[in-house]
Write an enzyme that holds these catalytic residues in place. Structure first.
Site, PDB file in Angstrom:
ATOM      1  N   GLY A  56      44.350 -15.638 -42.084  1.00  0.00           N
ATOM      2  CA  GLY A  56      45.365 -14.967 -41.289  1.00  0.00           C
ATOM      3  C   GLY A  56      45.785 -13.681 -41.951  1.00  0.00           C
ATOM      4  N   GLY A  60      42.300 -19.885 -29.266  1.00  0.00           N
ATOM      5  CA  GLY A  60      42.821 -20.643 -28.141  1.00  0.00           C
ATOM      6  C   GLY A  60      42.799 -22.145 -28.354  1.00  0.00           C
ATOM      7  CG  ASP A  81      41.675 -14.610 -31.105  1.00  0.00           C
ATOM      8  OD1 ASP A  81      41.238 -14.975 -29.998  1.00  0.00           O
ATOM      9  OD2 ASP A  81      41.347 -15.167 -32.174  1.00  0.00           O
ATOM     10  N   GLY A 115      35.379  -6.930 -35.927  1.00  0.00           N
ATOM     11  CA  GLY A 115      34.781  -6.706 -37.251  1.00  0.00           C
ATOM     12  C   GLY A 115      33.274  -6.663 -37.251  1.00  0.00           C
TER      13      GLY A 115
END
Length: 476
Positions: free
Chosen positions: A17, A82, A241, A411
Site C-alpha cells: 500500500g 475489488g 483502483d 506501472g
C-alpha cells in the site's frame, strides 16, 4: 491558502500500500509517495484474512507524515482492489478481520449458490462475470457457515468503504467498488433484489449507496487531534483502483479507444454508456463495472506482469537475481520467439516455478521450449500482447466499435518492450501513460468533488501530469 491544492490518495494493492500526496497547481498534478508499506495476509484458523488494523495504522502513519511535512491538507480518498469486505457488528465494530479473495471457503458452497443462482443468471442480473472470489460468493459462504451472522452484523463495507468508515465514522457504499460485488443491478448502484432473495441474504446489510466523488464526512475528532488539527475531508472517490486508473486516461478519441490498466493483473476494456449483457459477452469472459460519472467499464481481467514477477522470484531463489530492467534487456536481445502461452491457463494461476511451468506448457502443446532466460521473458511478453490483441478484437465485435487507439496506464507501461509488442500485435497506436494512473485518477476525482477541477479537463491534466509515450505498430 496556498495556490497549491494538496490531497492524499491512499492506494492499496494486494501486496503493498501507499499514501501519496497529490499537489495540483491548476494545470498538472505532481505525486509524491510519502509512505509505502507491505500488505501481508494473515492465516487464521485455516482461513486467509487481510490484516486490516495494521493497514489502518500504516494509513495513519502516512497521514501523520503528510500533515507534519505540509500542514493543512484538503481531503483523502482510498482506492483498493475489488470484491473483499469487512463486517461490522450492531455497534459498528469490526466482527473479524476481512477475508482475502484467495481464501478457499467459497469452494464448499459454490455449487449450492450456483444451483440457486446459475452463473448465466448472475451475469444477466448484475453484469458481473461470475467468479468464486466475487463478494456474492464470499458473503453466501459466510452466511452458510455462520447462520447467526446476519443477526449479529450491522453492515458489510467493501474495503475502501471500510477505511473511509474508520477515518470518518460514516458508513457508505461507493458505486464503483460495489459494482465488483455481484450484488447490484447491472449499470446501477441499486441492489439486485433477486440476487438477495434467492440467496436468503438481507439487503439491509449494505450501507447507503453513494456516487463516486461524494464527500462523506471529515476526520473523526480523535484522529484530527492526533494529526494536529487537520480538518481533512474524507471522499468516497472512484474507490475501485481500476475505476481510479480509468479516470486518469488522457483520451484523444474516446469513442474509438480501448484501455489496458497494466500491472500485476491486466484489465483490458473500454467505456460504454450502458452494460453489455449479451450471451456472447458472457461467453467471452467480459464483465461490467461502474466508472466515475456513472458510465460503464466493459473489461476482461487477464493475468499480467505477475508472470514476470514470479519468474523473477524463481530465478532469484535459484541464485540469479535480475531486475525487471535486466529481464527486459535479455528479452530485447532475443530473436522472435516461436509459440505462445495462454496467460490465463490454470497452470500459471498459483505462485511457484513459472519458468518450469512455461517449459511444461510448451512441451504439452508441442511448442519449442524457450532455451534462455531472455527467451522466457520474451515469450511471456509476446503472449501478453497476443492476449491483449484477442481481447480488443472481442471488444470490437461485442460493441461494434472500431478501436483505433489503445491507452495503456499503470506501472506495467515502464516495460517499453511490452508497449511496443502490444502495438505490433494489435496493429493500433498505443499511448502509454500515466504510470501513476490509480493515484492520479484518485486525485482528479477528489479535486472534482471539491470543486477545484472541471472533470472535462481531466484528460488534459492527466496528460500534463504523467508524461505520455506513443508506440506505433512496426510493419514486418
Amino acid at each position: 491558502m496556498s495556490e497549491f491544492k494538496r490531497v492524499l490518495a491512499v492506494d492499496l494493492g494486494a501486496s503493498s500500500g501507499r499514501v501519496i500526496l497529490g499537489t495540483y497547481d491548476g494545470s498538472r498534478i505532481v505525486t509524491e509517495e510519502l509512505h509505502r508499506f507491505a500488505n501481508t495476509p494473515l492465516q487464521i484458523g485455516g482461513d486467509l484474512h487481510w490484516n486490516v488494523l495494521e493497514l489502518f495504522q500504516e494509513i495513519k502513519q502516512g497521514i501523520r507524515l503528510a500533515c507534519s511535512k505540509y500542514g493543512e491538507l484538503l481531503s483523502l480518498s482510498v482506492d483498493t482492489w475489488g470484491v473483499d469486505y469487512g463486517v461490522l457488528d450492531q455497534d459498528g465494530m469490526l466482527l473479524y478481520p476481512p477475508h482475502h479473495y484467495r481464501d478457499q471457503r467459497m469452494q464448499e458452497y459454490r455449487l449450492k449458490l450456483e444451483e440457486l443462482l446459475p452463473p448465466e443468471e448472475q451475469f444477466r442480473l448484475t453484469g458481473n462475470q461470475p467468479d468464486p472470489i466475487n463478494t456474492v460468493y464470499q458473503l453466501f459462504a459466510d452466511v452458510q457457515r455462520n447462520p447467526e451472522l446476519q443477526a449479529n452484523a450491522g453492515r458489510i463495507l467493501m474495503m475502501p468503504d471500510l477505511f473511509h468508515y474508520l477515518l470518518s465514522g460514516t458508513a457508505a457504499a461507493e458505486r464503483t467498488i460495489l459494482s465488483t460485488s455481484g450484488l447490484t443491478k447491472a449499470g446501477t448502484a441499486e441492489l439486485s433484489s433477486e440476487v438477495f432473495s434467492r440467496l436468503g441474504i438481507s439487503p439491509a446489510l449494505i450501507a447507503e449507496r453513494v456516487d463516486a466523488g461524494t464527500v462523506i464526512g471529515s476526520l473523526l475528532p480523535g484522529l484530527r487531534k492526533e494529526f494536529g488539527g487537520s480538518a481533512l475531508q474524507i471522499i468516497a472517490g472512484a474507490s475501485h483502483d481500476t475505476a481510479s486508473a480509468v479516470a486518469s486516461i488522457p483520451y484523444r478519441d474516446k469513442e474509438h479507444a480501448a484501455f489496458i490498466s497494466c500491472g500485476t493483473w491486466s484489465l483490458v476494456g473500454l467505456e460504454t454508456e450502458q452494460p453489455v449483457l449479451t450471451e456472447r459477452c458472457y461467453r467471452y469472459g467480459f464483465t461490467n463495472e461502474s466508472c466515475y460519472g456513472r458510465g460503464n467499464r466493459l473489461l476482461k481481467n487477464i493475468t499480467g506482469l505477475w508472470l514476470l514477477q514470479e519468474t523473477q522470484r524463481a530465478w532469484a531463489e535459484a541464485g540469479v537475481a535480475l531486475s525487471f530492467g535486466e529481464m527486459v534487456e535479455l528479452a530485447e536481445s532475443e530473436q522472435a520467439v516461436q509459440g505462445l502461452i495462454n496467460p490465463g491457463d490454470p497452470l500459471f494461476s498459483t505462485p511457484g516455478d513459472i519458468p518450469g511451468r512455461i517449459a511444461e506448457y510448451c512441451r504439452s502443446t508441442g511448442q519449442p521450449v524457450p532455451a534462455s532466460k531472455g527467451a522466457v521473458v520474451r515469450l511471456i511478453l509476446v503472449s501478453l500482447a497476443e492476449a491483449y490483441r484477442k481481447a480488443i478484437a472481442e471488444l470490437e465485435e461485442l460493441t461494434g466499435t472500431t478501436i483505433r487507439t489503445v491507452h495503456m496506464v499503470g506501472g506495467g507501461i515502464q516495460n517499453r518492450l511490452l508497449c511496443q509488442l502490444t502495438a505490433d500485435a494489435t496493429g493500433k497506436e498505443v499511448i502509454a501513460g500515466p504510470v501513476e494512473a490509480s493515484a492520479i485518477g484518485n486525485v482528479i476525482v477528489q479535486l472534482t468533488a471539491l470543486g477545484l477541477l472541471d472533470y472535462s479537463r481531466a484528460g488534459e491534466v492527466a496528460a500534463a501530469s504523467g508524461g505520455l509515450a506513443v508506440y506505433r505498430p512496426v510493419q514486418e
